[in-house]
Write a protein that holds these residues in place. Sequence first.
Motif, PDB file in Angstrom:
ATOM      1  N   LEU A  26       1.095   4.204  -2.812  1.00 51.39           N
ATOM      2  CA  LEU A  26       0.806   5.606  -2.501  1.00 51.39           C
ATOM      3  C   LEU A  26       1.957   6.509  -2.926  1.00 51.39           C
ATOM      4  O   LEU A  26       1.738   7.594  -3.492  1.00 51.39           O
ATOM      5  CB  LEU A  26       0.542   5.760  -0.995  1.00 51.39           C
ATOM      6  N   VAL A  27       3.172   6.074  -2.661  1.00 55.48           N
ATOM      7  CA  VAL A  27       4.352   6.855  -3.069  1.00 55.48           C
ATOM      8  C   VAL A  27       4.394   6.995  -4.581  1.00 55.48           C
ATOM      9  O   VAL A  27       4.660   8.079  -5.123  1.00 55.48           O
ATOM     10  CB  VAL A  27       5.641   6.203  -2.543  1.00 55.48           C
ATOM     11  N   ASP A  28       4.111   5.899  -5.279  1.00 54.28           N
ATOM     12  CA  ASP A  28       4.111   5.962  -6.743  1.00 54.28           C
ATOM     13  C   ASP A  28       3.006   6.878  -7.253  1.00 54.28           C
ATOM     14  O   ASP A  28       3.194   7.593  -8.240  1.00 54.28           O
ATOM     15  CB  ASP A  28       3.941   4.563  -7.328  1.00 54.28           C
ATOM     16  N   GLY A  29       1.841   6.855  -6.583  1.00 51.70           N
ATOM     17  CA  GLY A  29       0.755   7.732  -7.000  1.00 51.70           C
ATOM     18  C   GLY A  29       1.097   9.207  -6.834  1.00 51.70           C
ATOM     19  O   GLY A  29       0.673  10.042  -7.626  1.00 51.70           O
ATOM     20  N   LEU A  30       1.889   9.520  -5.803  1.00 50.49           N
ATOM     21  CA  LEU A  30       2.254  10.905  -5.536  1.00 50.49           C
ATOM     22  C   LEU A  30       3.457  11.363  -6.354  1.00 50.49           C
ATOM     23  O   LEU A  30       3.490  12.506  -6.839  1.00 50.49           O
ATOM     24  CB  LEU A  30       2.551  11.092  -4.047  1.00 50.49           C
ATOM     25  N   LEU A  31       4.449  10.481  -6.500  1.00 51.22           N
ATOM     26  CA  LEU A  31       5.718  10.883  -7.110  1.00 51.22           C
ATOM     27  C   LEU A  31       6.078  10.082  -8.351  1.00 51.22           C
ATOM     28  O   LEU A  31       7.147  10.272  -8.915  1.00 51.22           O
ATOM     29  CB  LEU A  31       6.853  10.741  -6.080  1.00 51.22           C
ATOM     30  N   GLY A  32       5.184   9.203  -8.766  1.00 54.04           N
ATOM     31  CA  GLY A  32       5.509   8.292  -9.858  1.00 54.04           C
ATOM     32  C   GLY A  32       5.793   8.939 -11.194  1.00 54.04           C
ATOM     33  O   GLY A  32       6.389   8.308 -12.071  1.00 54.04           O
ATOM     34  N   ALA A  33       5.366  10.188 -11.359  1.00 50.49           N
ATOM     35  CA  ALA A  33       5.621  10.871 -12.626  1.00 50.49           C
ATOM     36  C   ALA A  33       7.107  11.075 -12.873  1.00 50.49           C
ATOM     37  O   ALA A  33       7.537  11.294 -14.014  1.00 50.49           O
ATOM     38  CB  ALA A  33       4.907  12.226 -12.646  1.00 50.49           C
ATOM     39  N   VAL A  61       0.834  -1.216   0.000  1.00 49.20           N
ATOM     40  CA  VAL A  61       0.000   0.000   0.000  1.00 49.20           C
ATOM     41  C   VAL A  61       0.859   1.252   0.000  1.00 49.20           C
ATOM     42  O   VAL A  61       0.625   2.190  -0.777  1.00 49.20           O
ATOM     43  CB  VAL A  61      -0.952  -0.011   1.209  1.00 49.20           C
ATOM     44  N   ILE A  62       1.877   1.303   0.865  1.00 53.34           N
ATOM     45  CA  ILE A  62       2.712   2.497   0.955  1.00 53.34           C
ATOM     46  C   ILE A  62       3.467   2.735  -0.347  1.00 53.34           C
ATOM     47  O   ILE A  62       3.572   3.875  -0.832  1.00 53.34           O
ATOM     48  CB  ILE A  62       3.685   2.383   2.140  1.00 53.34           C
ATOM     49  N   SER A  63       3.989   1.672  -0.948  1.00 50.81           N
ATOM     50  CA  SER A  63       4.715   1.835  -2.210  1.00 50.81           C
ATOM     51  C   SER A  63       3.799   2.354  -3.304  1.00 50.81           C
ATOM     52  O   SER A  63       4.204   3.202  -4.119  1.00 50.81           O
ATOM     53  CB  SER A  63       5.363   0.515  -2.626  1.00 50.81           C
ATOM     54  N   VAL A  78      10.287   3.958 -15.068  1.00 51.38           N
ATOM     55  CA  VAL A  78      10.714   2.559 -14.929  1.00 51.38           C
ATOM     56  C   VAL A  78      10.599   2.160 -13.471  1.00 51.38           C
ATOM     57  O   VAL A  78      11.368   2.625 -12.623  1.00 51.38           O
ATOM     58  CB  VAL A  78      12.163   2.363 -15.423  1.00 51.38           C
ATOM     59  N   SER A  79       9.619   1.328 -13.169  1.00 48.27           N
ATOM     60  CA  SER A  79       9.388   0.884 -11.802  1.00 48.27           C
ATOM     61  C   SER A  79       8.401  -0.271 -11.818  1.00 48.27           C
ATOM     62  O   SER A  79       7.439  -0.253 -12.603  1.00 48.27           O
ATOM     63  CB  SER A  79       8.821   2.033 -10.948  1.00 48.27           C
ATOM     64  N   PRO A  80       8.578  -1.297 -10.962  1.00 50.22           N
ATOM     65  CA  PRO A  80       7.575  -2.360 -10.870  1.00 50.22           C
ATOM     66  C   PRO A  80       6.190  -1.836 -10.520  1.00 50.22           C
ATOM     67  O   PRO A  80       5.182  -2.471 -10.841  1.00 50.22           O
ATOM     68  CB  PRO A  80       8.128  -3.246  -9.743  1.00 50.22           C
ATOM     69  N   LEU A  81       6.135  -0.673  -9.864  1.00 52.09           N
ATOM     70  CA  LEU A  81       4.847  -0.089  -9.492  1.00 52.09           C
ATOM     71  C   LEU A  81       4.084   0.438 -10.706  1.00 52.09           C
ATOM     72  O   LEU A  81       2.902   0.771 -10.592  1.00 52.09           O
ATOM     73  CB  LEU A  81       5.064   1.035  -8.481  1.00 52.09           C
TER      74      LEU A  81
END
Length: 261
Positions: free
Chosen positions: A197-204, A193-195, A208-211
Amino acid sequence: MNQFGVLLKKEWRENLRNYKLFWIPAVFILLGITEPVSNYFLPQILDSVGNLPEGTIMEFPVPEPEQVMVAIMGQYQLLGLLVLVLAYMGTIAGERKSGTATLLYARPLSFKAYFMSKWMMASIIALLSVWLGFLAGYYYTYLLFGSIDLMDLIRFGFTYSFWILLVVTVVLVASALMPNAGLAAAVSLGVIVISQLVDGLLGAYWPVSPLKLTAYAAAWFENGPDLADFWWTAGTTVLLIALLLVLGIYISSRKAASTKI
């Protein structure tokens, strides 16, 4: 027969005996069927239970078949992952706490074979469940909303399978690390869940990420993901899974002494 084969057969019998081989696929199939059926009958459902004023007319846009399949994946991201965590949180921690692992640890044991047999069986059941759910969802989506390009569906399922394998690996590593199944579930869900959420906030900031696997899976129904980013993401996911497997094997051997006798 080598240890891995013996232990894999043990895992097969255990998953058969506790019905995981049946109820986990059944849950995913049910989720896959529910999404297209509920979307199709949503106006009638709201009309029958909504207590709307007489004469009220509600119009809902008809979703595209591809949107329904992405919605099924959304159900898996919530309920499906919770099912997998609850099903396998005690795979190793539960054996240690109950003392059943003593029967194995008392003999010369390859912890690589021990951990990999559990990972292999959990992965097979998880992937089987996801694919059966997607196929069931596709069938009802085809009947109610229209057809989907078969190759896009295969790419979609193939991409999401990487994510499922990563989730299963995280759950088993947490089960090897934690002293009981409850803590293993909490750690697994917390990491996932935390990963996200982090991707949703900063994923832009990182393509390249498994998320990104779920986003790339959905992208196959549009113009497709950027292939370079996709393959780098897939490769990174495979590498991360491999590292987690090594960590899980190491933790299993180190934690063997904590087994209840």
